[in-house]
Design an enzyme around this catalytic site. Structure first.
Site, mmCIF file in Angstrom:
data_model
loop_
_atom_site.group_PDB
_atom_site.id
_atom_site.type_symbol
_atom_site.label_atom_id
_atom_site.label_comp_id
_atom_site.label_asym_id
_atom_site.label_seq_id
_atom_site.Cartn_x
_atom_site.Cartn_y
_atom_site.Cartn_z
ATOM 1 N N LYS A 80 28.077 -27.409 44.699
ATOM 2 C CA LYS A 80 28.946 -27.924 43.642
ATOM 3 C C LYS A 80 28.581 -29.368 43.329
ATOM 4 C CE LYS A 80 33.943 -28.298 42.612
ATOM 5 N NZ LYS A 80 35.296 -28.050 43.176
ATOM 6 N N SER A 154 38.104 -25.325 40.499
ATOM 7 C CA SER A 154 37.106 -26.114 39.795
ATOM 8 C C SER A 154 35.677 -25.751 40.194
ATOM 9 C CB SER A 154 37.343 -27.610 40.067
ATOM 10 O OG SER A 154 37.219 -27.905 41.459
ATOM 11 N N SER A 178 40.593 -24.666 44.521
ATOM 12 C CA SER A 178 39.300 -24.579 43.850
ATOM 13 C C SER A 178 38.257 -23.788 44.619
ATOM 14 C CB SER A 178 38.758 -25.985 43.575
ATOM 15 O OG SER A 178 39.616 -26.695 42.714
#
Length: 596
Positions: A80, A154, A178
């Site tokens: 990420k 996210s 997330s």
């Protein structure tokens, strides 16, 4: 109803098997991933996509590693883009924020040292603020199965990368859900360890006191392999703490909501039906069920975005936003600037802290030796619907997730039965920080649809019950060269055995290094005293077990190994006479540690 995985799905176990058997190479796997990334470019899952040019040094490093000792040798993973990978930009989903770190994030460094290959930086809701996967200037990440739907956020790109076969596992972060919501929406496992169990050094903070690094994988076994590498105290990380790895076992009870839950969105009815099916499955699995009020979790969740805790996000990013007007996504900035409201003064912060402490006490009482089960999400949305109402749709996605880190819980999001055609549904299992093993044991039982971890049979084996179409198997405890990453792992693969979990013996064993070539360990049970030794539990077809046991040379053999929870499984043991002339390595705690 279940549907098939996406073409090209990767897993750690299968890749290791292919490497050991010479069926493929890491370079060939990376070439395939680059091709898939090019084919999926319109799905907006990458910020820095995979290319052979920048991945090549990581492939070259494998030549200096012993593949039998590196547990993630050649395994591709995605990162990420709020987690640092040295030499590549960290953007946190905001081009103006971008910088190039000189060092890997602590967890990334551990994975690379174990042989894993980073393949790219994934898209995310900007500054990890959102649960929908649409708040990014790099484009809205499409759902892996139905592109008109949201991917979840996210950690949107990380989940879709695994679901689309661009990586065997991926790192996300999780402050409010997330690392779990995208898992549920893309039919994956999302493992969220306890706060501080994995270091967050090198991670752009959202709420530093609540942030966790997480993993997306195709199965729980892969997630726990990553956990075994990533976990551990990082002395230079102020948020790091020592939390023991999960010792998989069943909880004393499952906690389910006493009253009907709220579902939302265009598939609310389908999600409700899928949740009811999951509840029925839990009721059939043989674990005691308790139905409880869950209002305390809703109250705790409200503190995160409807209370002063949002100020912690502003503390991390407010200075940047003030200095760079217009740099942030409009919705993201709206959420972050809400923290500057006059109502969120110091008094409000302390009042919220005091309220939260009460909720923590209530949660600790409720979850003693127990696992709470909730839907990961009460619904989903199309990307168009989120665009029309970005705040309310996002708020709904956190209804059953936001409480987790505030209450210092661990969690695992796992797939249930699909709610509809290419419409995944998932549940999340929660437990106290020190009880990650209960989450893993319950998740294992649920995903195996009631197949027990192992039970004693009259023949003395811990035979796993077989469904009519499932071959009978037995558990086998291995403590040396047959473990993952060691030379005789290939014998386990040849016998069609599958890794189940890491375990520890009861504290009743001596561990010795036998003077053989190559050196092997011997596990000797003592009449009194002794220590706990780390080992692995595998599952092997009974049809292969006899041949396997017959091939073991003296002084080793197969006997009953007592595990830390008091259960016994067949496994490698050593005759006591062999301790004479052998090196006592009991203090190492296990063969992997002794050979490190």
């Amino acid at each position: 109803m279940k549907t098939k995985d996406a073409p090209g799905a990767l897993s750690i176990g299968r890749l290791r098997e292919q490497y050991l058997n010479g069926e493929t190479t890491p370079e060939a796997v990376i070439s395939d991933i680059i091709q898939r990334a090019n084919e999926d470019v319109e799905m907006n899952l990458w910020i820095t996509p995979p290319t052979m040019e920048w991945i090549r040094p990581y492939l070259d490093q494998l030549n200096a590693m012993d593949r039998t000792k590196a547990p993630l040798w050649g395994i591709p993973f995605a990162i990420k883009d709020n987690i640092d990978l040295a030499g590549l930009p960290t953007t946190a989903g905001c081009p103006d924020y971008s910088f190039i770190p000189e060092e890997h994030a602590a967890v990334v460094a551990r994975l690379i040292e174990a042989g894993a290959i980073p393949v790219g930086k994934t898209n995310l809701d900007q500054f990890a603020t959102g649960l929908v996967g649409t708040r990014s200037p790099y484009g809205e990440t499409h759902n892996a199965l139905r592109p008109e739907l949201i991917s979840g956020g996210s950690s949107s790109g990380s989940a879709v990368a695994v679901a689309r076969g661009h990586a065997a596992f991926a790192l996300g972060t999780d402050t409010a859900g997330s690392g779990r919501v995208p898992a549920a929406l893309n039919r994956l496992v999302g493992y969220k360890p306890s706060l501080g169990a994995w270091p967050t050094k090198g991670v752009v903070p959202a709420c530093a006191s609540l942030d966790c690094v997480t993993v997306f994988a195709r199965n729980l076994e892969d997630a726990l392999v990553v956990d075994s590498v990533a976990r551990g105290l990082e002395a230079s990380d102020p948020w790091s703490r020592m939390v023991a790895g999960p010792a998989v076992k069943l909880p004393g009870k499952i906690i389910l909501p006493k009253h009907a839950l709220t579902f939302f969105g265009p598939f609310a009815d389908e999600y409700r039906h899928a949740w009811n099916a999951s509840v029925a499955q839990w009721e059939s699995l043989g674990i005691p069920i308790e139905y409880a009020e869950i209002e305390l979790f809703s109250k705790a969740a409200a503190i995160l975005y409807e209370g002063p805790w949002v100020a912690e996000r502003w503390a991390a990013l407010g200075g940047f936003l003030d200095a760079h007007p217009g740099a942030a996504n409009q919705v993201t900035e709206l959420v972050l600037r809400s923290a500057t409201s006059a109502e969120y003064d110091a008094t409000a912060v302390f009042q919220a802290m005091h309220d939260l402490q009460v909720y923590k006490l209530e949660a600790r009482k409720l979850l003693q030796d127990a696992v709470l089960v909730l839907p990961t999400s009460g619904g989903t949305w199309s990307r168009e619907q989120v665009e029309q109402d970005p705040v309310a749709t996002n708020r709904d996605m956190g209804r059953y997730t936001n409480h987790c880190n505030l209450l210092d819980l661990c969690a695992a999001a796992v797939p249930g039965e699909d709610a509809g055609e290419q419409l995944p549904f998932g549940i999340t299992l929660f437990a106290l920080a020190e009880n990650e093993g209960l989450v893993c044991g319950a998740a294992e039982r649920f995903m195996n649809r009631g197949t027990p971890i192992g039970h004693a049979e009259p023949n003395g084996l811990n035979q796993v019950s077989a469904a009519p179409d499932r071959e009978p198997t037995t558990l086998v405890a291995v403590c040396g060269l047959h473990m993952r990453g060691f030379p005789l792992e290939k014998q386990m693969v040849e016998c069609r055995a599958a890794f189940i979990r890491e375990e520890s013996t009861a504290p009743r064993y001596q561990f010795v290094k036998l003077p053989t070539v190559p050196a092997k360990p011997g596990l000797i049970k003592l009449p009194e005293g002794g220590s706990s030794i780390r080992l692995e539990v595998w599952e092997m077809p009974l049809a292969s077990f006899g041949r396997f046991a017959a091939s073991i040379p003296a002084p080793l053999g197969i006997g009953k190994v007592e595990l830390a929870d008091g259960s016994e499984v067949p496994g490698f043991v050593c005759e006591a006479y062999a301790a004479e002339g052998a090196e006592d390595i009991t203090a190492s705690g296990g063969w992997r540690q002794a050979e490190a």
